[in-house]
Design a protein around this motif. Sequence first.
Motif, PDB file in Angstrom:
ATOM      1  N   SER A 195      -5.227   6.518   0.811  1.00 31.98           N
ATOM      2  CA  SER A 195      -5.191   8.045   1.308  1.00 31.98           C
ATOM      3  C   SER A 195      -5.596   8.720  -0.615  1.00 31.98           C
ATOM      4  O   SER A 195      -5.517   8.525  -1.294  1.00 31.98           O
ATOM      5  CB  SER A 195      -4.215   8.298   1.429  1.00 31.98           C
ATOM      6  OG  SER A 195      -3.338   8.096   0.657  1.00 31.98           O
ATOM      7  N   ARG A 196      -6.175   9.512  -0.493  1.00 31.29           N
ATOM      8  CA  ARG A 196      -6.701  10.781  -1.542  1.00 31.29           C
ATOM      9  C   ARG A 196      -5.839  11.025  -2.420  1.00 31.29           C
ATOM     10  O   ARG A 196      -6.294  10.939  -3.167  1.00 31.29           O
ATOM     11  CB  ARG A 196      -7.091  12.082  -0.726  1.00 31.29           C
ATOM     12  CG  ARG A 196      -7.930  12.697  -1.804  1.00 31.29           C
ATOM     13  CD  ARG A 196      -8.692  12.636  -3.014  1.00 31.29           C
ATOM     14  NE  ARG A 196      -9.835  12.870  -3.870  1.00 31.29           N
ATOM     15  CZ  ARG A 196      -8.644  13.143  -4.641  1.00 31.29           C
ATOM     16  NH1 ARG A 196      -7.543  12.192  -5.462  1.00 31.29           N
ATOM     17  NH2 ARG A 196      -9.381  14.159  -5.701  1.00 31.29           N
ATOM     18  N   HIS A 197      -4.824  11.339  -1.437  1.00 27.32           N
ATOM     19  CA  HIS A 197      -3.553  12.521  -2.556  1.00 27.32           C
ATOM     20  C   HIS A 197      -2.608  11.082  -3.064  1.00 27.32           C
ATOM     21  O   HIS A 197      -2.163  10.375  -2.652  1.00 27.32           O
ATOM     22  CB  HIS A 197      -3.140  13.189  -2.242  1.00 27.32           C
ATOM     23  CG  HIS A 197      -4.651  14.369  -1.891  1.00 27.32           C
ATOM     24  ND1 HIS A 197      -5.150  14.886  -3.055  1.00 27.32           N
ATOM     25  CD2 HIS A 197      -5.108  15.081  -1.273  1.00 27.32           C
ATOM     26  CE1 HIS A 197      -5.969  15.624  -2.732  1.00 27.32           C
ATOM     27  NE2 HIS A 197      -6.005  15.489  -1.446  1.00 27.32           N
ATOM     28  N   ASN A 198      -1.885  11.677  -4.188  1.00 25.19           N
ATOM     29  CA  ASN A 198      -0.174  10.742  -4.077  1.00 25.19           C
ATOM     30  C   ASN A 198      -1.291   8.985  -5.021  1.00 25.19           C
ATOM     31  O   ASN A 198       0.618   8.728  -5.091  1.00 25.19           O
ATOM     32  CB  ASN A 198      -0.008  10.907  -3.438  1.00 25.19           C
ATOM     33  CG  ASN A 198       0.815  12.463  -2.961  1.00 25.19           C
ATOM     34  OD1 ASN A 198       1.226  13.367  -3.633  1.00 25.19           O
ATOM     35  ND2 ASN A 198       0.679  12.206  -1.122  1.00 25.19           N
ATOM     36  N   PHE A 199      -2.002   9.508  -5.330  1.00 22.82           N
ATOM     37  CA  PHE A 199      -1.864   7.875  -5.969  1.00 22.82           C
ATOM     38  C   PHE A 199      -2.416   8.195  -6.990  1.00 22.82           C
ATOM     39  O   PHE A 199      -3.866   8.910  -8.184  1.00 22.82           O
ATOM     40  CB  PHE A 199      -3.326   6.803  -4.878  1.00 22.82           C
ATOM     41  CG  PHE A 199      -2.382   6.302  -3.977  1.00 22.82           C
ATOM     42  CD1 PHE A 199      -1.956   5.401  -4.659  1.00 22.82           C
ATOM     43  CD2 PHE A 199      -2.276   7.104  -2.824  1.00 22.82           C
ATOM     44  CE1 PHE A 199      -1.333   4.420  -2.846  1.00 22.82           C
ATOM     45  CE2 PHE A 199      -2.005   6.560  -1.529  1.00 22.82           C
ATOM     46  CZ  PHE A 199      -1.474   5.070  -1.845  1.00 22.82           C
ATOM     47  N   LYS A 200      -2.332   7.086  -7.927  1.00 21.42           N
ATOM     48  CA  LYS A 200      -3.257   6.930  -9.421  1.00 21.42           C
ATOM     49  C   LYS A 200      -2.897   5.204  -9.585  1.00 21.42           C
ATOM     50  O   LYS A 200      -2.262   4.470  -9.706  1.00 21.42           O
ATOM     51  CB  LYS A 200      -1.734   7.866 -11.016  1.00 21.42           C
ATOM     52  CG  LYS A 200      -0.574   6.904 -11.139  1.00 21.42           C
ATOM     53  CD  LYS A 200       0.309   8.062 -12.297  1.00 21.42           C
ATOM     54  CE  LYS A 200       1.070   7.477 -12.738  1.00 21.42           C
ATOM     55  NZ  LYS A 200       1.345   8.314 -14.019  1.00 21.42           N
ATOM     56  N   TYR A 235       1.391   4.808  -5.932  1.00 28.71           N
ATOM     57  CA  TYR A 235       2.154   5.588  -5.521  1.00 28.71           C
ATOM     58  C   TYR A 235       3.078   6.483  -5.946  1.00 28.71           C
ATOM     59  O   TYR A 235       3.998   6.075  -6.465  1.00 28.71           O
ATOM     60  CB  TYR A 235       2.748   5.122  -3.986  1.00 28.71           C
ATOM     61  CG  TYR A 235       2.955   6.000  -2.635  1.00 28.71           C
ATOM     62  CD1 TYR A 235       1.454   6.675  -2.835  1.00 28.71           C
ATOM     63  CD2 TYR A 235       3.838   6.084  -1.627  1.00 28.71           C
ATOM     64  CE1 TYR A 235       1.075   7.820  -1.481  1.00 28.71           C
ATOM     65  CE2 TYR A 235       3.828   6.746  -1.089  1.00 28.71           C
ATOM     66  CZ  TYR A 235       2.868   7.837  -0.747  1.00 28.71           C
ATOM     67  OH  TYR A 235       1.978   8.388   0.710  1.00 28.71           O
ATOM     68  N   THR A 236       2.585   8.236  -5.992  1.00 27.28           N
ATOM     69  CA  THR A 236       3.744   8.690  -6.752  1.00 27.28           C
ATOM     70  C   THR A 236       4.596   9.710  -5.914  1.00 27.28           C
ATOM     71  O   THR A 236       5.231  10.228  -6.469  1.00 27.28           O
ATOM     72  CB  THR A 236       2.451   9.659  -7.552  1.00 27.28           C
ATOM     73  OG1 THR A 236       1.580  10.283  -6.841  1.00 27.28           O
ATOM     74  CG2 THR A 236       1.651   9.152  -8.385  1.00 27.28           C
ATOM     75  N   VAL A 237       4.998   9.135  -4.994  1.00 27.36           N
ATOM     76  CA  VAL A 237       6.420   9.670  -4.130  1.00 27.36           C
ATOM     77  C   VAL A 237       7.104   9.233  -3.774  1.00 27.36           C
ATOM     78  O   VAL A 237       6.660   7.948  -3.486  1.00 27.36           O
ATOM     79  CB  VAL A 237       5.273  10.468  -2.851  1.00 27.36           C
ATOM     80  CG1 VAL A 237       4.283  12.014  -3.357  1.00 27.36           C
ATOM     81  CG2 VAL A 237       4.319   9.685  -1.952  1.00 27.36           C
ATOM     82  N   LYS A 238       8.327   9.388  -3.829  1.00 22.58           N
ATOM     83  CA  LYS A 238       8.880   8.554  -2.861  1.00 22.58           C
ATOM     84  C   LYS A 238       9.390   8.345  -1.735  1.00 22.58           C
ATOM     85  O   LYS A 238       9.388   7.164  -1.761  1.00 22.58           O
ATOM     86  CB  LYS A 238      10.319   9.240  -3.672  1.00 22.58           C
ATOM     87  CG  LYS A 238      11.211   9.726  -4.711  1.00 22.58           C
ATOM     88  CD  LYS A 238      11.934  10.013  -5.584  1.00 22.58           C
ATOM     89  CE  LYS A 238      12.144  10.127  -6.101  1.00 22.58           C
ATOM     90  NZ  LYS A 238      13.582  10.854  -6.561  1.00 22.58           N
TER      91      LYS A 238
END
Length: 358
Positions: A132-137, A148-151
């Motif tokens: 998905s577009r957001h919450n990744f680096k 994945y940058t969210v819990k």
Amino acid sequence: MKIAVYAISKNEEKFVERWVNSMNEADEIYVADTGSTDKTVELLKQKGVIVNSVKIEPWRFDDARNKSLEFVSEDVDICVCTDLDEVFTKGWRKELEEKWTNDTTNARYNYIWSFDENGKPKTSFYIEKIHSRHNFKWLYPVHEVLQYTVKQQQKYITLDNVTLMHYPDKKKSRGQYLPLLELSVKENPNDDRNMHYLGREYMFYKMYDKSIETLKKHLALPSAKWKDERCASMRYIAKCYINKADYEQAKQWYETAIKEAPYLREPYIEYAQLEYELKNWNKVAELIENALKIKERPMTYISESYCWGYFPYDMLTIAYFNLNNYSLSLKNAVSAYLLEPENERLKDNIQNIKEFIN
């Protein structure tokens, strides 16, 4: 759904047309070019790709990929990360759209990393570079992974009919990998994955003592729990000892590797190769017979293709011949040939054994 492909490039002009044709099922294609001196940028723009030139100093793959992801439009739903030397099977978008749901975060699909001389898949495994577009680096200087940058828990889908194929430029240097792996371990000394990769890289560079030391560090890490990878570290240690002509140590490590992951063919077959060189035919036969009891090949990067082709039967053919068991030798010669009928040597083996029996 709005789908975008994103990638990094440097001097990849020979791959541009093939890559864009494969990725054109996406709505948008983005490339972060990191310093091409050939026609890569020009050719990409001619094909309608959105190209941004970036400078990454010091060089590291995670920074480059994160920069390329930044360029993707905020309203994109699904991001597909590939390299220019890779090609999707046709129709990949259709299956992706059919299976993707509103709460999906990642998609798994088959990746053929290498092919043999006959164009057959050699090493293949699942990867997860659709997200998905957001919450990744991206994380790590080399052999980078998505974080994945969210819990909240990630939700994966599997695309059974989607395959990404890798056709690398074999003339391109990979010399930067070793220093980047050393940097990865320096930055994250408790990361078992990078420690394993670094130990393997030292083995590739014939730095056997360093490889043994590093792979033992991998095995000692509390987080090193994946038995397949632990088994691979043990096999690599054994290979290092073989190259140091310490065959007893090598045998001990192969025994340990088998105990660690008795469901994998690799430790049995590599151990059998050592006994083959030492002409211990009974041990060769025992090890290969045990390996062939394993019928399911795991879809991981550690799985070695030669363990699942004609090679085990070929070794067994020769082992049984030297043990004067000609009927079993012939049986395995036929099995080997059926798996690789274009191999003239395997065909000749059958005829030679028949003539010897007669």
